[in-house]
Motif scaffolding. Sequence first.
Motif, PDB file in Angstrom:
ATOM      1  N   GLY A  13       1.502  -8.255  -5.283  1.00 54.85           N
ATOM      2  CA  GLY A  13       0.607  -8.649  -6.565  1.00 54.85           C
ATOM      3  C   GLY A  13      -0.744  -7.713  -6.195  1.00 54.85           C
ATOM      4  O   GLY A  13      -1.219  -7.253  -6.818  1.00 54.85           O
ATOM      5  N   VAL A  14      -0.713  -6.744  -4.640  1.00 59.97           N
ATOM      6  CA  VAL A  14      -1.953  -6.029  -4.823  1.00 59.97           C
ATOM      7  C   VAL A  14      -2.209  -4.654  -4.451  1.00 59.97           C
ATOM      8  O   VAL A  14      -2.863  -4.313  -4.091  1.00 59.97           O
ATOM      9  N   THR A  15      -0.482  -3.987  -4.701  1.00 63.49           N
ATOM     10  CA  THR A  15      -0.189  -3.559  -4.752  1.00 63.49           C
ATOM     11  C   THR A  15      -1.390  -1.845  -5.800  1.00 63.49           C
ATOM     12  O   THR A  15      -1.658  -3.065  -6.664  1.00 63.49           O
ATOM     13  N   GLY A  16      -2.191  -0.424  -5.012  1.00 66.48           N
ATOM     14  CA  GLY A  16      -2.788  -0.041  -6.095  1.00 66.48           C
ATOM     15  C   GLY A  16      -4.523  -0.107  -5.103  1.00 66.48           C
ATOM     16  O   GLY A  16      -4.938   0.011  -5.937  1.00 66.48           O
ATOM     17  N   GLN A  17      -4.287  -1.884  -4.667  1.00 71.12           N
ATOM     18  CA  GLN A  17      -5.662  -2.055  -4.426  1.00 71.12           C
ATOM     19  C   GLN A  17      -6.386  -2.206  -2.474  1.00 71.12           C
ATOM     20  O   GLN A  17      -4.913  -2.226  -1.765  1.00 71.12           O
ATOM     21  N   GLU A  18      -6.940  -1.661  -2.199  1.00 66.29           N
ATOM     22  CA  GLU A  18      -7.934  -1.945  -0.824  1.00 66.29           C
ATOM     23  C   GLU A  18      -7.505  -3.224  -0.881  1.00 66.29           C
ATOM     24  O   GLU A  18      -7.215  -4.594  -1.220  1.00 66.29           O
ATOM     25  N   LEU A  74      -5.912  -1.079  14.659  1.00 69.09           N
ATOM     26  CA  LEU A  74      -6.754  -1.004  13.483  1.00 69.09           C
ATOM     27  C   LEU A  74      -6.271  -1.438  12.112  1.00 69.09           C
ATOM     28  O   LEU A  74      -6.730  -3.128  11.632  1.00 69.09           O
ATOM     29  N   ALA A  75      -4.750  -1.394  11.690  1.00 67.86           N
ATOM     30  CA  ALA A  75      -4.513  -2.375  10.429  1.00 67.86           C
ATOM     31  C   ALA A  75      -4.224  -3.624  11.220  1.00 67.86           C
ATOM     32  O   ALA A  75      -3.976  -4.692  10.349  1.00 67.86           O
ATOM     33  N   GLY A  76      -3.461  -4.002  12.088  1.00 69.53           N
ATOM     34  CA  GLY A  76      -3.478  -5.026  12.488  1.00 69.53           C
ATOM     35  C   GLY A  76      -4.659  -6.151  12.558  1.00 69.53           C
ATOM     36  O   GLY A  76      -4.603  -7.850  12.428  1.00 69.53           O
ATOM     37  N   GLN A  77      -5.859  -5.327  12.252  1.00 70.51           N
ATOM     38  CA  GLN A  77      -7.030  -6.472  12.309  1.00 70.51           C
ATOM     39  C   GLN A  77      -7.742  -6.773  10.959  1.00 70.51           C
ATOM     40  O   GLN A  77      -8.131  -7.865  10.520  1.00 70.51           O
ATOM     41  N   LEU A 111      -7.830   0.321   4.554  1.00 67.31           N
ATOM     42  CA  LEU A 111      -6.772   0.560   3.908  1.00 67.31           C
ATOM     43  C   LEU A 111      -6.605   0.285   1.908  1.00 67.31           C
ATOM     44  O   LEU A 111      -6.994  -0.514   2.576  1.00 67.31           O
ATOM     45  N   THR A 112      -5.372   1.239   1.845  1.00 67.13           N
ATOM     46  CA  THR A 112      -5.011   0.542   0.006  1.00 67.13           C
ATOM     47  C   THR A 112      -3.238   0.670   0.651  1.00 67.13           C
ATOM     48  O   THR A 112      -2.956   1.144   1.349  1.00 67.13           O
ATOM     49  N   LEU A 113      -3.093  -0.526   0.014  1.00 70.63           N
ATOM     50  CA  LEU A 113      -1.844  -0.101  -0.257  1.00 70.63           C
ATOM     51  C   LEU A 113      -1.100   0.289  -1.601  1.00 70.63           C
ATOM     52  O   LEU A 113      -1.626  -0.475  -2.465  1.00 70.63           O
ATOM     53  N   THR A 114      -0.308   1.201  -1.416  1.00 71.92           N
ATOM     54  CA  THR A 114       0.064   1.764  -2.490  1.00 71.92           C
ATOM     55  C   THR A 114       1.528   1.904  -3.177  1.00 71.92           C
ATOM     56  O   THR A 114       1.825   2.697  -3.541  1.00 71.92           O
ATOM     57  N   SER A 115       2.492   1.149  -2.435  1.00 70.79           N
ATOM     58  CA  SER A 115       3.786   0.687  -2.347  1.00 70.79           C
ATOM     59  C   SER A 115       3.939  -0.407  -2.139  1.00 70.79           C
ATOM     60  O   SER A 115       4.302  -0.125  -0.931  1.00 70.79           O
ATOM     61  N   VAL A 116       5.373  -1.268  -2.852  1.00 64.78           N
ATOM     62  CA  VAL A 116       5.919  -1.866  -1.825  1.00 64.78           C
ATOM     63  C   VAL A 116       7.688  -1.424  -2.931  1.00 64.78           C
ATOM     64  O   VAL A 116       7.469  -1.792  -3.997  1.00 64.78           O
ATOM     65  N   THR A 117       8.817  -1.336  -2.009  1.00 59.82           N
ATOM     66  CA  THR A 117      10.520  -0.758  -2.781  1.00 59.82           C
ATOM     67  C   THR A 117      10.608  -1.929  -1.524  1.00 59.82           C
ATOM     68  O   THR A 117      10.530  -1.705  -0.981  1.00 59.82           O
ATOM     69  N   GLN A 124       9.766  -1.766   1.681  1.00 59.21           N
ATOM     70  CA  GLN A 124       8.944  -0.799   2.947  1.00 59.21           C
ATOM     71  C   GLN A 124       8.186  -0.627   2.062  1.00 59.21           C
ATOM     72  O   GLN A 124       6.966  -0.534   0.989  1.00 59.21           O
ATOM     73  N   LEU A 125       7.258  -0.504   3.026  1.00 62.86           N
ATOM     74  CA  LEU A 125       5.356  -0.218   2.470  1.00 62.86           C
ATOM     75  C   LEU A 125       5.050   0.878   2.621  1.00 62.86           C
ATOM     76  O   LEU A 125       4.993   1.577   3.803  1.00 62.86           O
ATOM     77  N   LYS A 126       4.405   1.938   1.779  1.00 64.57           N
ATOM     78  CA  LYS A 126       3.318   2.691   1.826  1.00 64.57           C
ATOM     79  C   LYS A 126       2.154   2.258   1.698  1.00 64.57           C
ATOM     80  O   LYS A 126       1.562   1.907   0.822  1.00 64.57           O
ATOM     81  N   VAL A 127       1.214   2.755   3.053  1.00 66.46           N
ATOM     82  CA  VAL A 127      -0.233   2.227   3.012  1.00 66.46           C
ATOM     83  C   VAL A 127      -0.701   3.531   3.240  1.00 66.46           C
ATOM     84  O   VAL A 127      -1.243   4.842   4.230  1.00 66.46           O
ATOM     85  N   LEU A 128      -1.959   3.687   3.074  1.00 68.61           N
ATOM     86  CA  LEU A 128      -2.784   4.910   2.760  1.00 68.61           C
ATOM     87  C   LEU A 128      -4.645   4.478   3.757  1.00 68.61           C
ATOM     88  O   LEU A 128      -4.957   3.357   3.566  1.00 68.61           O
ATOM     89  N   HIS A 129      -4.490   4.602   5.061  1.00 68.41           N
ATOM     90  CA  HIS A 129      -5.153   4.468   5.767  1.00 68.41           C
ATOM     91  C   HIS A 129      -6.409   5.703   6.118  1.00 68.41           C
ATOM     92  O   HIS A 129      -6.651   6.919   5.594  1.00 68.41           O
ATOM     93  N   ARG A 130      -7.274   5.650   5.609  1.00 67.76           N
ATOM     94  CA  ARG A 130      -8.734   6.046   6.019  1.00 67.76           C
ATOM     95  C   ARG A 130      -9.709   5.930   7.160  1.00 67.76           C
ATOM     96  O   ARG A 130     -10.199   5.036   6.897  1.00 67.76           O
ATOM     97  N   ILE A 131      -9.555   6.726   8.479  1.00 69.55           N
ATOM     98  CA  ILE A 131     -10.472   6.882   9.391  1.00 69.55           C
ATOM     99  C   ILE A 131     -11.360   7.041   9.339  1.00 69.55           C
ATOM    100  O   ILE A 131     -11.841   8.308   9.478  1.00 69.55           O
ATOM    101  N   GLU A 132     -12.216   6.259   8.745  1.00 68.32           N
ATOM    102  CA  GLU A 132     -13.772   6.261   8.767  1.00 68.32           C
ATOM    103  C   GLU A 132     -14.695   6.882  10.219  1.00 68.32           C
ATOM    104  O   GLU A 132     -13.986   5.446  10.840  1.00 68.32           O
ATOM    105  N   LEU A 133     -15.195   7.482   9.970  1.00 70.52           N
ATOM    106  CA  LEU A 133     -16.076   8.159  11.160  1.00 70.52           C
ATOM    107  C   LEU A 133     -17.448   7.779  10.865  1.00 70.52           C
ATOM    108  O   LEU A 133     -18.503   7.650   9.694  1.00 70.52           O
ATOM    109  N   GLU A 134     -18.238   7.341  11.351  1.00 73.33           N
ATOM    110  CA  GLU A 134     -19.932   6.629  11.693  1.00 73.33           C
ATOM    111  C   GLU A 134     -19.991   7.036  11.585  1.00 73.33           C
ATOM    112  O   GLU A 134     -20.206   8.337  12.498  1.00 73.33           O
ATOM    113  N   GLY A 135     -21.082   7.420  10.681  1.00 72.75           N
ATOM    114  CA  GLY A 135     -22.626   8.524  10.269  1.00 72.75           C
ATOM    115  C   GLY A 135     -21.517   9.762  10.151  1.00 72.75           C
ATOM    116  O   GLY A 135     -22.779  10.977   9.498  1.00 72.75           O
TER     117      GLY A 135
END
Length: 151
Positions: A13-18, A74-77, A111-117, A124-135
């Motif tokens: 239900g949250v596909t496409g959301q952060e 990180l995703a486990g958090q 993390l953003t969930l992009t698809s569930v198939t 099968q989950l596709k998740v977009l990860h953006r590893i942010e770098l402080e500063g």
Amino acid sequence: MMRLFENIAELEGVTGQELGVSGWHRLEQSQIQAFADATLDRQWIHTDPERAAHGPFGATVAHGYLSLSMLPYLAGQVYRVQGAESVINYGLDKVRFPAPARAGSRIRDRLTLTSVTGTANGRQLKVLHRIELEGSEKPACIAETVSLLRI
């Protein structure tokens, strides 16, 4: 803060959301050195602080693959699906390392969930990860993971 999904339907239900953001993790030189030793990638920009201080980044930097290898931790958090028997790494669709992560810098995963198939073995989950770098406006890593969630 951990986001707990009661079941797979709630996650779908949250596909496409952060999904959320992990806590910060400091990349210490000791972790970078341990990764270099484990992978046998001991290039001086990762392992020689004195030489790296005069190099292109002004300090030693984490291997891009070290940042990538931090995704499960990180995703486990960030989220969990109740009743999940296992989550298996299936692969990656896209990976980029836009900015160097210097020793001592802090990273976190957005993390953003992009698809569930549906598949014969689970979802099968596709998740977009953006590893942010402080500063930094640029992330240390952007990756789309593919995982198999077994219920």
